[in-house]
Design a protein around this motif. Structure first.
Motif, PDB file in Angstrom:
ATOM      1  N   VAL A 173       0.989  -1.215   0.057  1.00 19.90           N
ATOM      2  CA  VAL A 173       0.017  -0.082   0.034  1.00 19.90           C
ATOM      3  C   VAL A 173       0.832   1.232  -0.131  1.00 19.90           C
ATOM      4  N   GLN A 174       0.326   2.317  -0.414  1.00 20.73           N
ATOM      5  CA  GLN A 174       1.001   3.769  -0.615  1.00 20.73           C
ATOM      6  C   GLN A 174       1.411   4.140   0.717  1.00 20.73           C
ATOM      7  N   GLY A 175       2.764   4.202   0.818  1.00 19.81           N
ATOM      8  CA  GLY A 175       3.323   4.651   2.134  1.00 19.81           C
ATOM      9  C   GLY A 175       3.406   6.094   2.220  1.00 19.81           C
ATOM     10  N   PHE A 176       3.937   6.817   3.302  1.00 16.45           N
ATOM     11  CA  PHE A 176       4.017   7.996   3.521  1.00 16.45           C
ATOM     12  C   PHE A 176       5.538   8.726   3.024  1.00 16.45           C
ATOM     13  N   GLU A 177       6.301   7.874   2.672  1.00 14.34           N
ATOM     14  CA  GLU A 177       7.455   8.561   2.486  1.00 14.34           C
ATOM     15  C   GLU A 177       7.757   7.949   1.180  1.00 14.34           C
ATOM     16  N   GLU A 178       8.973   7.550   0.576  1.00 14.90           N
ATOM     17  CA  GLU A 178       9.400   7.199  -0.575  1.00 14.90           C
ATOM     18  C   GLU A 178       9.162   5.581  -0.754  1.00 14.90           C
ATOM     19  N   ASN A 179       9.056   4.797   0.302  1.00 18.28           N
ATOM     20  CA  ASN A 179       8.482   3.339   0.311  1.00 18.28           C
ATOM     21  C   ASN A 179       7.276   2.905   0.720  1.00 18.28           C
ATOM     22  N   ASN A 180       6.555   2.166   0.139  1.00 19.50           N
ATOM     23  CA  ASN A 180       5.450   1.438   0.541  1.00 19.50           C
ATOM     24  C   ASN A 180       5.565   0.662   1.654  1.00 19.50           C
ATOM     25  N   THR A 181       4.280   0.040   2.191  1.00 17.09           N
ATOM     26  CA  THR A 181       4.259  -0.644   3.368  1.00 17.09           C
ATOM     27  C   THR A 181       3.432  -1.712   3.108  1.00 17.09           C
ATOM     28  N   TRP A 182       3.440  -2.845   3.728  1.00 20.34           N
ATOM     29  CA  TRP A 182       2.585  -3.874   4.031  1.00 20.34           C
ATOM     30  C   TRP A 182       2.322  -4.423   5.157  1.00 20.34           C
ATOM     31  N   ASN A 183       1.295  -5.028   5.690  1.00 23.81           N
ATOM     32  CA  ASN A 183       1.133  -5.753   6.807  1.00 23.81           C
ATOM     33  C   ASN A 183       0.284  -7.218   6.618  1.00 23.81           C
ATOM     34  N   CYS A 184       0.530  -7.956   7.602  1.00 24.29           N
ATOM     35  CA  CYS A 184      -0.271  -9.274   7.454  1.00 24.29           C
ATOM     36  C   CYS A 184      -0.456 -10.071   9.033  1.00 24.29           C
ATOM     37  N   LEU A 185      -1.906 -10.281   9.142  1.00 23.65           N
ATOM     38  CA  LEU A 185      -2.081 -10.866  10.305  1.00 23.65           C
ATOM     39  C   LEU A 185      -1.548 -12.334  10.543  1.00 23.65           C
ATOM     40  N   VAL A 186      -1.166 -12.775  11.380  1.00 22.50           N
ATOM     41  CA  VAL A 186      -0.278 -14.087  11.587  1.00 22.50           C
ATOM     42  C   VAL A 186      -0.695 -14.760  12.872  1.00 22.50           C
ATOM     43  N   ASN A 187      -1.543 -15.795  12.940  1.00 20.61           N
ATOM     44  CA  ASN A 187      -2.017 -16.675  14.118  1.00 20.61           C
ATOM     45  C   ASN A 187      -1.019 -17.587  14.666  1.00 20.61           C
ATOM     46  N   THR A 188      -0.752 -17.339  16.010  1.00 23.76           N
ATOM     47  CA  THR A 188       0.137 -17.923  16.564  1.00 23.76           C
ATOM     48  C   THR A 188      -0.329 -19.423  17.387  1.00 23.76           C
ATOM     49  N   THR A 189      -1.620 -19.495  17.244  1.00 25.37           N
ATOM     50  CA  THR A 189      -2.232 -20.645  18.191  1.00 25.37           C
ATOM     51  C   THR A 189      -1.780 -22.026  17.617  1.00 25.37           C
ATOM     52  N   GLU A 190      -1.111 -22.638  18.786  1.00 21.57           N
ATOM     53  CA  GLU A 190      -0.625 -23.991  18.733  1.00 21.57           C
ATOM     54  C   GLU A 190       0.867 -23.779  18.534  1.00 21.57           C
ATOM     55  N   TRP A 191       1.422 -22.571  18.371  1.00 16.58           N
ATOM     56  CA  TRP A 191       2.920 -22.558  18.473  1.00 16.58           C
ATOM     57  C   TRP A 191       3.590 -22.707  19.791  1.00 16.58           C
ATOM     58  N   CYS A 192       4.667 -23.298  19.586  1.00 19.61           N
ATOM     59  CA  CYS A 192       5.472 -23.597  20.903  1.00 19.61           C
ATOM     60  C   CYS A 192       6.243 -22.200  21.434  1.00 19.61           C
ATOM     61  N   CYS A 193       6.095 -21.860  22.622  1.00 20.83           N
ATOM     62  CA  CYS A 193       7.002 -20.658  23.250  1.00 20.83           C
ATOM     63  C   CYS A 193       8.251 -21.125  23.321  1.00 20.83           C
ATOM     64  N   CYS A 194       8.854 -22.275  23.257  1.00 19.18           N
ATOM     65  CA  CYS A 194      10.099 -22.748  23.261  1.00 19.18           C
ATOM     66  C   CYS A 194      10.884 -22.990  22.087  1.00 19.18           C
ATOM     67  N   GLU A 195      10.052 -22.574  21.169  1.00 15.01           N
ATOM     68  CA  GLU A 195      10.781 -22.756  19.697  1.00 15.01           C
ATOM     69  C   GLU A 195      11.084 -21.541  19.047  1.00 15.01           C
ATOM     70  N   SER A 196      11.880 -21.618  17.715  1.00 13.63           N
ATOM     71  CA  SER A 196      12.007 -20.295  16.869  1.00 13.63           C
ATOM     72  C   SER A 196      11.126 -20.236  15.753  1.00 13.63           C
ATOM     73  N   TYR A 197      10.721 -19.284  15.399  1.00 11.34           N
ATOM     74  CA  TYR A 197       9.663 -19.098  14.046  1.00 11.34           C
ATOM     75  C   TYR A 197      10.265 -17.988  13.210  1.00 11.34           C
ATOM     76  N   PHE A 198       9.606 -18.216  12.123  1.00  9.80           N
ATOM     77  CA  PHE A 198      10.178 -17.224  11.055  1.00  9.80           C
ATOM     78  C   PHE A 198       9.080 -16.479  10.439  1.00  9.80           C
ATOM     79  N   ILE A 199       8.880 -15.395   9.767  1.00 10.98           N
ATOM     80  CA  ILE A 199       8.284 -14.780   8.924  1.00 10.98           C
ATOM     81  C   ILE A 199       9.208 -14.524   7.876  1.00 10.98           C
TER      82      ILE A 199
END
Length: 172
Positions: free
Chosen positions: A125-151
């Motif tokens: 989407v159009q950003g406020f400065e020279e770069n544009n932005t994006w966002n995504c909702l990610v559900n962490t249900t059933e993720w384990c808090c002692c592990e590493s994750y990536f996006i």
């Protein structure tokens, strides 16, 4: 030796050194050395590489929905694929029937973490400065808090993949 001969030799030496250094800065095939770095391509004659970036991810509560954000220099409306999930790792080998005691905390090695890799498509989407932005909702249900994750956010253009990966752990 007189001064003129010394100056001539000095000038020839300087020219020779300059030629050596200038040839070390160019490639033999005429391509820009940055054009293939990280799978990206240079954009136009300015040599600016297209990019996508992911802001640091803060995962502070179990089973929360994360609002992952980032920026890109691709135009508004560009499709961005977001992958998220567990950074899988090898588990220690233990005798059959023996499980590692994690004190009730879910873990990959005990087989009770979600190993699903989710895929979503969002749009820049159009950003406020020279770069544009994006966002995504990610559900962490059933993720384990002692592990590493990536996006990982990626854009495929001209048969090249432009991507950025943010790795993180539970911080709560």
């Amino acid at each position: 030796m007189n001064i003129k001969k010394i100056l001539k030799l000095l000038i020839i030496l300087i020219i020779f050194i300059a030629l050596i250094f200038s040839s070390a800065c160019t490639s033999t095939d005429g391509s820009d050395k940055y054009s293939q770095e990280n799978g990206s391509t240079t954009a136009g004659l300015g040599g600016n590489e297209p990019f996508i970036s992911t802001n640091p991810v803060i995962w502070s509560q179990e089973d929360q929905v994360l609002n992952v954000t980032g920026t890109t220099d691709f135009p508004a409306g560009t499709a961005i694929t977001i992958f998220s999930g567990l950074s899988v790792h090898p588990c220690p080998i233990s005798p059959p029937g023996v499980t590692v005691d994690t004190g009730g905390v879910r873990s990959l090695c005990n087989g009770n973490c979600s190993t699903e890799i989710t895929e979503s498509v969002v749009y820049a989407v159009q950003g406020f400065e020279e770069n544009n932005t994006w966002n995504c909702l990610v559900n962490t249900t059933e993720w384990c808090c002692c592990e590493s994750y990536f996006i990982r956010a990626e854009i495929i253009t001209d048969n090249k993949t432009i991507q950025d990966t943010e790795e993180f752990r539970f911080s709560g």
